[in-house]
Design an enzyme around this catalytic site. Structure first.
Site, mmCIF file in Angstrom:
data_model
loop_
_atom_site.group_PDB
_atom_site.id
_atom_site.type_symbol
_atom_site.label_atom_id
_atom_site.label_comp_id
_atom_site.label_asym_id
_atom_site.label_seq_id
_atom_site.Cartn_x
_atom_site.Cartn_y
_atom_site.Cartn_z
ATOM 1 N N ARG A 152 -7.823 18.025 -95.309
ATOM 2 C CA ARG A 152 -8.239 18.215 -94.115
ATOM 3 C C ARG A 152 -9.062 19.426 -93.799
ATOM 4 N NH1 ARG A 152 -3.304 15.584 -93.241
ATOM 5 N NH2 ARG A 152 -3.456 13.514 -92.798
ATOM 6 N N LYS A 212 -0.412 17.322 -90.722
ATOM 7 C CA LYS A 212 -0.266 17.068 -89.373
ATOM 8 C C LYS A 212 1.355 17.037 -89.154
ATOM 9 C CE LYS A 212 -4.392 14.212 -88.749
ATOM 10 N NZ LYS A 212 -4.614 12.737 -88.265
ATOM 11 N N HIS A 233 -14.613 15.835 -94.101
ATOM 12 C CA HIS A 233 -13.831 14.712 -94.225
ATOM 13 C C HIS A 233 -14.352 13.536 -95.121
ATOM 14 C CE1 HIS A 233 -10.192 13.367 -92.528
ATOM 15 N NE2 HIS A 233 -10.733 11.926 -92.241
ATOM 16 N N ARG A 292 -12.801 14.361 -98.403
ATOM 17 C CA ARG A 292 -11.617 13.851 -98.424
ATOM 18 C C ARG A 292 -11.693 12.125 -98.969
ATOM 19 N NH1 ARG A 292 -6.060 14.296 -96.590
ATOM 20 N NH2 ARG A 292 -5.546 12.834 -95.195
ATOM 21 N N HIS A 312 -0.734 10.761 -95.678
ATOM 22 C CA HIS A 312 -0.697 9.969 -94.727
ATOM 23 C C HIS A 312 0.685 9.212 -94.600
ATOM 24 C CE1 HIS A 312 -4.917 8.385 -95.602
ATOM 25 N NE2 HIS A 312 -5.149 9.150 -94.519
ATOM 26 N N TYR A 370 -9.344 2.590 -97.999
ATOM 27 C CA TYR A 370 -10.043 3.007 -99.197
ATOM 28 C C TYR A 370 -9.945 1.847 -100.491
ATOM 29 C CZ TYR A 370 -9.891 7.673 -97.075
ATOM 30 O OH TYR A 370 -9.704 8.570 -96.294
#
Length: 296
Positions: free
Chosen positions: A148, A172, A242, A245, A268, A277
């Site tokens: 990210r 995150k 992004h 990514r 994730h 994806y």
């Protein structure tokens, strides 16, 4: 305590107990401030007034203001988190969101760059300047590791473990993950590190990708420089950090990587987030089938 004060308490809880990033906290605060403003306009200033009718009219107001379904869904998610906090604190007795339906959001497939476009983009920065070597190394790391933009600008020199060929990304929720780097990315980093020490502020900071002032680059600066390089090499489609990514994830799946591995590399928490994806990779499989099968 009034409604706004309880929102502040919830944000403190997210910061201390959940260790959410400043950017995520800012988003929660922005969304819930809008809820507080709506409640106050209706004459409600306490959490006891937070009922199903209020949340329903709040969502209607968001729609009338022209907000998209996806943005409204995000606002509702923030409200639901706040409500769960109030229930745990025993400030309310029942969940006013229990019967509220999530705004229907069409699943938009992420757009990606092709292999050829990626190759053009990675070689776009000039290799004879500090900025060019820095940008080239940064683009290589972003694509090689699927980072990210917030993770890239926070990288420190020590986060590149050259001997092991990995980058340590701070994602995150303050979670760190190890992501392998290929030889092209490692070579680009080596070339940049050879000149990093020429920056007058390099000794004062461990930030990997230095700005002209010697600090970390901003996310906006990375967006701007990536878009500039894309346009310079003739990539017509909008390009962003992004999108690199997205391309990283899609190209891995097209190359045969399994979904769980891609989930771990992307950081994730839920594999459902990664599954989007597979639709792009499925297109690749169908195209291969049409080329190879005699009765396709």
């Amino acid at each position: 305590m009034d409604l706004a004060t309880w929102v502040d308490a919830f944000l403190d809880h997210l910061r201390v107990e959940r260790a959410l990033s400043p950017l995520t906290l800012e988003a929660y605060g922005h969304d819930l401030a809008r809820l507080v403003a709506h409640a106050e306009a209706a004459g409600i200033t306490t959490v006891e007034g937070l009922d199903q009718a209020l949340i329903g009219t709040y969502l209607v107001a968001l729609g009338e203001a022209g907000m998209s379904a996806s943005s409204a869904a995000r606002h509702l998610s923030a409200v639901r988190g706040f409500v769960r906090f109030l229930l745990r604190e025993r400030r309310i007795e029942r969940d006013p969101c229990a019967l509220i339906e999530r705004p229907r959001v069409g699943r938009r497939l992420p757009k990606v760059l092709s292999f050829d476009e990626i190759a053009l983009l990675l070689e776009a920065p000039e290799q004879g300047t500090f900025k060019g070597l820095r940008d080239r190394a940064m683009l290589h790391v972003m694509y090689a590791a699927g980072l990210r933009v917030s993770e890239v600008v926070r990288l420190r020199v020590a986060d590149i473990e050259r001997r092991k060929g990995i980058v340590v990304a701070l994602g995150k929720g303050g979670k760190r993950r190890l992501v392998p780097l290929g030889e092209p990315a490692l070579a680009a980093i080596d070339a940049y590190l050879e000149v990093r020490g020429t920056h007058p502020r390099s000794a004062a900071t461990q930030v990997l990708f230095l700005s002209p002032r010697g600090g970390a680059l901003t996310r906006q600066a990375v967006w701007k420089l990536l878009g500039g390089y894309a346009r310079a090499v003739g990539i017509g489609k909008p390009s962003s950090p992004h999108k690199l990514r997205h391309s990283f994830a899609t190209h891995l799946l097209e190359g045969g990587a399994d979904l769980r591995s891609v989930q771990a590399l992307l950081g994730h928490a839920n594999v459902v987030t990664t599954e989007i994806y597979t639709h792009l990779a499925d297109d690749h499989v169908r195209a291969a089938y049409r080329r190879a099968h005699p009765r396709a």
